[in-house]
Design a protein around this motif. Structure first.
Motif, short mmCIF file in Angstrom:
data_model
loop_
_atom_site.label_atom_id
_atom_site.label_comp_id
_atom_site.label_asym_id
_atom_site.label_seq_id
_atom_site.Cartn_x
_atom_site.Cartn_y
_atom_site.Cartn_z
N GLU A 186 -5.31 15.26 -2.24
CA GLU A 186 -4.89 13.80 -2.40
C GLU A 186 -3.68 13.45 -2.06
N SER B 153 -5.81 18.22 -5.78
CA SER B 153 -4.62 17.54 -6.03
C SER B 153 -4.02 17.63 -4.59
N ILE C 120 -2.41 10.83 0.55
CA ILE C 120 -1.11 9.76 0.34
C ILE C 120 -0.36 9.79 1.70
N ALA D 208 2.21 1.92 -3.42
CA ALA D 208 1.20 2.38 -4.45
C ALA D 208 0.91 3.56 -4.21
N GLN D 209 1.15 4.37 -3.17
CA GLN D 209 0.90 5.74 -2.82
C GLN D 209 1.84 6.74 -3.61
N LYS E 143 0.86 -1.22 0.10
CA LYS E 143 0.13 0.12 0.08
C LYS E 143 0.79 1.40 0.06
N ARG F 38 0.67 6.91 -6.89
CA ARG F 38 -0.37 7.70 -7.05
C ARG F 38 -0.15 9.04 -7.00
N ARG G 269 0.66 10.24 -10.34
CA ARG G 269 -0.50 10.46 -11.27
C ARG G 269 -1.24 11.83 -11.07
N VAL G 270 -1.00 12.14 -9.52
CA VAL G 270 -1.52 13.44 -9.02
C VAL G 270 -0.69 14.61 -9.65
#
Length: 555
Positions: free
Chosen positions: A539, A536, A543, A444-445, A441, A448, A451-452
């Motif tokens: 998010e 953004s 994260i 994965a951040q 996990k 992520r 992507r942000v």
């Protein structure tokens, strides 16, 4: 610089002044840049050839990191290759150290760590690409106009660009022992120089200095530098000790420095603080939209009724209360406008003043700088988050290795792991956190966060397009609309404007109707941009909440 002005002029650059071995120029878009040149004939004479020069320049142009000076483009004539890079108007680290020394005030450890770790991230990026800096010293570490630290002046490129007879002033103090022994420069040589810079930030003086080169060289070869005082934290003392090892094999890699537990803890806290600062910037961006709307309303009222713009809701309030704290250079609205002489309770501003206002290139540049600053700081946060997640994975891996070592069938921990995980066994809380952390996990951040950043890049690009459209189209459309309205509906509008709010001036059909004026279209775009960037930031904050909070360690 000694270059032919016509070459620069043909490519749209106007010389401002000389900068040592470079020249400061203005581009045709109004941006300030730095241009250095390489003598192609001399390179051919040295046997390196133009192909090597082109390869080196291509490498520079391909670098993209928030803490490395941006090299924008390159071009050549019959004699020289010219490389264009961004201008860092905030000075260099050498100047900041000198100023601090003159004031006899030490840098805070938070500031030292913030700067040194960002340079370390830049080095890791370079080393992962098999690129060495080769001339790391405070004079080659720069600051942008909004305080972002940048690593520049790469050694190989500087050697090619350096004029005949010039020398590396003061660079010997940052050269590693193996280079003095005649060995080849590598990434560990950069780490030595990083240690020298770290020492200098802590002590406000060079780690290695002497009256002459003859006396200086033995100090470097022996790694003999004045001891650090006890008020320097153990973490920083240990980091200086590790980076200034005379044996390159004992120095850490850039990644190993970043992955230290105390560094990861610092980066996590710093990222949270940066997001709070970016949220403050969005508040100011929304205030800019409100201010422009008020100016638009005041200009419309003034042009239709012959009145004046009141200071409480017009230009004066925007410049003084909204733009002044965060615009860079000259203030938006006022620059080159000639808005008139301030009077008690207001300022005269005819429609021609507004026309001139919106067409000023400096205004466009200042608005653009606000967003560029946001973009650079946000990218820096994303890079930090990537390093944090990588470090967490590495630390957990080292804990597994330690457990295997303690078992009868276990092997030995490699040197890399020893340096990264030093002290882990003495911190049970840290070990427990890493053992129970779901690294899948956490990893994965990082993806992520990337992507942000990609989504935000699209937001920035759309805003820049809207910015250009606003400044190009404002004149004719705005004035035409005002004059047409004045001729046909002057009396009717005069009565309406007395009752309407600024928000209602542009439309009688409701908030959802597309604004007709270019000013209100731009105001709408500013607000949309602020809302998208807010998502953004929210998010990114989420994260960070997934990342295990490491305890503060001074071991």
């Amino acid at each position: 610089m000694g270059s032919s002005p016509s070459t620069l002029e043909r490519h749209g650059y106007t010389v401002v002044r000389e900068l040592g071995q470079a020249v400061l120029v203005n581009s045709k878009d109004g941006d300030q840049c730095v241009i250095k040149k390489i003598n192609l004939r001399e390179e051919t004479g040295k046997g390196s050839g133009n192909t090597d020069v082109c390869d080196a320049v291509e490498t520079l142009l391909g670098l993209s990191h928030p803490h490395i000076v941006k090299h924008k483009t390159a071009f050549a004539d019959d004699e020289y290759m010219y490389i264009v890079s961004e201008y860092c108007s905030g000075g260099d680290l050498y100047q900041k150290i000198k100023e601090q020394s003159e004031k006899r005030e030490a840098f805070s450890e938070e500031q030292i760590l913030d700067w040194i770790l960002k340079i370390c991230m830049a080095l890791k990026y370079l080393h992962d690409l098999n690129v060495q800096h080769g001339d790391l010293q405070p004079k080659n570490i720069f600051f942008t106009e909004y305080g972002m630290i940048r690593l520049g002046e790469f050694g190989e490129f500087n050697e090619r660009a350096r004029q005949a007879g010039s020398t590396k002033d003061g660079a010997l103090s940052y050269i590693s022992p193996e280079i003095l022994d005649g060995k080849t420069h590598d990434e560990k040589s950069d780490i030595w120089a990083l240690g020298c810079v770290l020492y200098e930030l802590c002590m406000l003086k060079s780690a290695f200095s002497a009256e002459s080169t003859v006396k200086l060289i033995p100090k470097i070869l022996n790694g003999s530098y004045p001891p650090l005082p006890h008020n320097i934290s153990h973490n920083l003392q240990q980091l200086i000790e590790e980076t200034l090892q005379t044996d390159p094999g004992k120095r850490p890699l850039a990644g190993e420095i970043i992955w230290k537990p105390f560094v990861l803890s610092f980066l996590t806290a710093r990222s949270e603080k940066s997001i709070d600062e970016l949220n403050d910037n969005l508040v100011k961006l929304r205030a800019l939209a409100d201010g422009l709307e008020k100016v638009h309303y005041g200009a419309t009222v003034g042009s239709l009724t012959g009145g004046v713009i009141g200071a409480a809701g017009g230009i004066t309030s925007i410049v003084g209360l909204i733009l002044a704290p965060f615009t860079l250079g000259a203030s938006l609205i006022v620059t080159g406008v000639g808005v008139g002489v301030a009077v008690a309770g207001g300022a005269t501003a005819g429609i021609s003043n507004i026309t001139n206002m919106v067409n000023q290139s400096t205004d466009r540049k200042n608005i653009r700088s606000i967003i560029l600053e946001f973009q650079e700081k946000m990218n820096s946060v994303v890079i930090c988050l990537q390093h944090i997640t990588e470090g967490m994975e590495e630390l957990k891996h080292q804990i597994s290795l330690k457990n295997e070592q303690q078992s009868p069938s276990g092997g030995t921990i490699v040197k890399v792991g020893t340096r990264v995980s030093r002290g882990l066994g003495a911190v049970p809380e840290l070990v427990r956190l890493l053992q129970v952390a779901n690294m899948g996990k956490v990893a994965a951040q990082a993806a992520r966060a990337v992507r942000v950043a990609e989504v935000a890049t699209g937001v920035f690009s759309a805003f820049f397009v809207a910015l250009d459209v606003f400044f190009i189209a404002m004149d004719a459309k705005e004035i035409h609309n005002i004059r047409t309205t004045k001729a046909s509906e002057a009396d009717d509008m005069k009565s309406k404007l007395v009752l309407q709010s600024p928000e209602a001036t542009d439309s009688d059909s409701g908030a959802d109707q597309e604004p007709k004026s270019e000013t209100m279209k731009f105001v709408k775009k500013i607000r949309e941009t602020a809302d998208e960037l807010q998502m953004s930031l929210d998010e990114l904050k989420e994260i960070i909440s997934f990342i295990p909070k490491l305890p503060d360690i001074d071991a």
